[in-house]
Design an enzyme around this catalytic site. Structure first.
Site, PDB file in Angstrom:
ATOM      1  N   TRP A 156     109.815   0.547 122.372  1.00 13.10           N
ATOM      2  CA  TRP A 156     110.440  -0.623 122.985  1.00 13.10           C
ATOM      3  C   TRP A 156     110.256  -1.817 122.055  1.00 13.10           C
ATOM      4  O   TRP A 156     109.145  -2.087 121.577  1.00 13.10           O
ATOM      5  CB  TRP A 156     109.790  -0.879 124.349  1.00 13.10           C
ATOM      6  CG  TRP A 156     110.297  -2.080 125.084  1.00 13.10           C
ATOM      7  CD1 TRP A 156     111.586  -2.442 125.280  1.00 13.10           C
ATOM      8  CD2 TRP A 156     109.502  -3.074 125.748  1.00 13.10           C
ATOM      9  NE1 TRP A 156     111.665  -3.611 126.034  1.00 13.10           N
ATOM     10  CE2 TRP A 156     110.383  -4.012 126.330  1.00 13.10           C
ATOM     11  CE3 TRP A 156     108.125  -3.252 125.920  1.00 13.10           C
ATOM     12  CZ2 TRP A 156     109.946  -5.113 127.051  1.00 13.10           C
ATOM     13  CZ3 TRP A 156     107.687  -4.344 126.637  1.00 13.10           C
ATOM     14  CH2 TRP A 156     108.585  -5.266 127.188  1.00 13.10           C
ATOM     15  N   ASP A 162     101.841   3.025 128.664  1.00 19.16           N
ATOM     16  CA  ASP A 162     102.794   2.084 129.244  1.00 19.16           C
ATOM     17  C   ASP A 162     103.671   2.886 130.194  1.00 19.16           C
ATOM     18  O   ASP A 162     104.395   3.796 129.774  1.00 19.16           O
ATOM     19  CB  ASP A 162     103.634   1.429 128.149  1.00 19.16           C
ATOM     20  CG  ASP A 162     104.575   0.357 128.690  1.00 19.16           C
ATOM     21  OD1 ASP A 162     104.678   0.206 129.925  1.00 19.16           O
ATOM     22  OD2 ASP A 162     105.219  -0.330 127.874  1.00 19.16           O
ATOM     23  N   LYS A 199     111.624  -1.915 137.193  1.00 19.66           N
ATOM     24  CA  LYS A 199     112.751  -0.985 137.269  1.00 19.66           C
ATOM     25  C   LYS A 199     112.730  -0.178 138.553  1.00 19.66           C
ATOM     26  O   LYS A 199     113.690  -0.187 139.321  1.00 19.66           O
ATOM     27  CB  LYS A 199     112.736  -0.030 136.066  1.00 19.66           C
ATOM     28  CG  LYS A 199     113.004  -0.700 134.730  1.00 19.66           C
ATOM     29  CD  LYS A 199     111.735  -1.204 134.109  1.00 19.66           C
ATOM     30  CE  LYS A 199     111.958  -1.778 132.721  1.00 19.66           C
ATOM     31  NZ  LYS A 199     110.715  -2.395 132.201  1.00 19.66           N
TER      32      LYS A 199
END
Length: 354
Positions: A86, A167, A203
């Site tokens: 990311w 993560d 999300k």
């Protein structure tokens, strides 16, 4: 005569003044303990004394706090991140004062996980290095490790005394099964690792605007975990003092009720299935356009994104000719692909790749 404005002393001592007391509605530095407990149980499948945490400003805030913790207490002052990762991982860790190093993760030529390269890089790193790992729905590639590959990663990290840092931004929203998406986390906890985990609820719960996250640590025992959390709080206090409250109440309402939690998991599966169906439709439409490229990687991936394989020049051409926007590395948000636009997207991709 107008009523005089009460002092803070009066506000805290009077039993009849009803002015809103903002400072009495703040969360503590560590955040909401009920939320932290629910988050730990959601990720690890249980609560344990040697697993402690703090509420953070979504995943980004948790990443930054852990990065600053590493900079302050970790002797090596560096962290390994997958290549690619990311985009925000790198500046977050650099701004926390760490040297960011990369380990191989994706075979760009063959469009699959470069597992051999990953293992070689973990083995070559100095003992006791910190590695950032994507728990599920690797961003941007959409390729996750298999159960057997995760076991091999666990074994080598134990042998090398590496510090894993997960993560987890898509639990329940990747495979459609929250338990499956947490398998790597639970494997590492079962095998006795000491490690960190940051969770984002942007999300899977759709709470981007509420900035809800959790940073937890698995210590060798309860005392070690509590000591680490005390240092997290020492970093949070001068950074943002304490986290917001509204979003965690939503999550507590859902994760704290088994029937609502089950409904949430089912709805995540519905969304994951819809995204996967759009992967199939996109590839089918590309084939229908006459594209001769192999697009199997699009349907082999998982999660919100498709690592399309489009080059930077192709992405720019698609933007300029067809007004379709994605990141310059070719990452497409599959959540934005629908039955109404999938043919147009496929035609546009074909136009810039034929």
């Amino acid at each position: 005569m107008s009523r005089p404005r009460p002092s803070c002393m009066l506000l805290t001592m009077s039993t009849h003044i009803t002015y809103p007391l903002t400072f009495l509605t703040l969360s503590p530095i560590s955040g909401c303990q009920e939320f932290i407990g629910n988050s730990i149980e959601f990720a690890y499948g249980k609560r344990a004394d040697n697993i402690q945490g703090v509420q953070t400003l979504s995943g980004t805030g948790g990443l930054r706090i852990f990065g600053e913790y590493l900079n302050k207490f970790f002797p090596k002052k560096n962290i390994y991140v997958p290549n690619p990762t990311w985009g925000n991982h790198i500046p977050i860790m650099q701004n926390a004062g760490l040297e960011v190093r990369k380990y191989r993760y994706y075979d760009f030529e063959n469009r699959k996980v470069d597992f051999e390269g990953l293992i070689e890089d973990m083995d070559a790193a100095d003992d006791g290095s910190c590695f950032l790992l994507h728990a599920c729905a690797h961003n941007p590639t959409g390729y996750d490790l298999s159960d057997n590959e995760w076991k091999q990663v666990s074994d080598i990290m134990l042998r090398k005394n590496h510090l894993p840092f997960f993560d987890c931004a898509y639990q329940g929203f990747a495979s459609g099964n929250a338990e499956t998406d947490a398998k790597a986390i639970r494997l590492f906890e079962d095998e006795g690792h000491t490690f960190g985990l940051v969770q984002s609820y942007s999300k899977n719960f759709g709470l981007y605007g509420q900035r809800v996250g959790c940073l937890s640590i698995v210590g060798k025992d309860a005392e070690e975990a509590k000591a680490v959390v005390s240092q997290f709080k020492g970093l949070i206090r001068p950074a943002y003092s304490n986290p917001p409250r509204h979003g965690v109440r939503i999550i507590n309402t859902i994760l704290g009720d088994e029937s609502m939690k089950a409904l949430f998991v089912d709805e995540c599966k519905f969304m994951a299935d819809r995204i996967n169906s759009m992967r199939v439709e996109l590839v089918n439409n590309l084939i229908a356009t006459g594209s001769t490229r192999n697009w199997d990687h699009v349907t082999n991936q998982i999660g919100m994104f498709a690592f399309s394989g489009l080059t930077k020049d192709e992405v720019i051409a698609m933007r300029d000719r067809h007004h379709i926007y994605c990141t310059l590395d070719g990452r497409i948000s599959m959540a934005g692909v629908t039955t109404k636009n999938v043919k147009y997207i496929a035609d546009s991709i074909h136009d810039v790749t034929k």
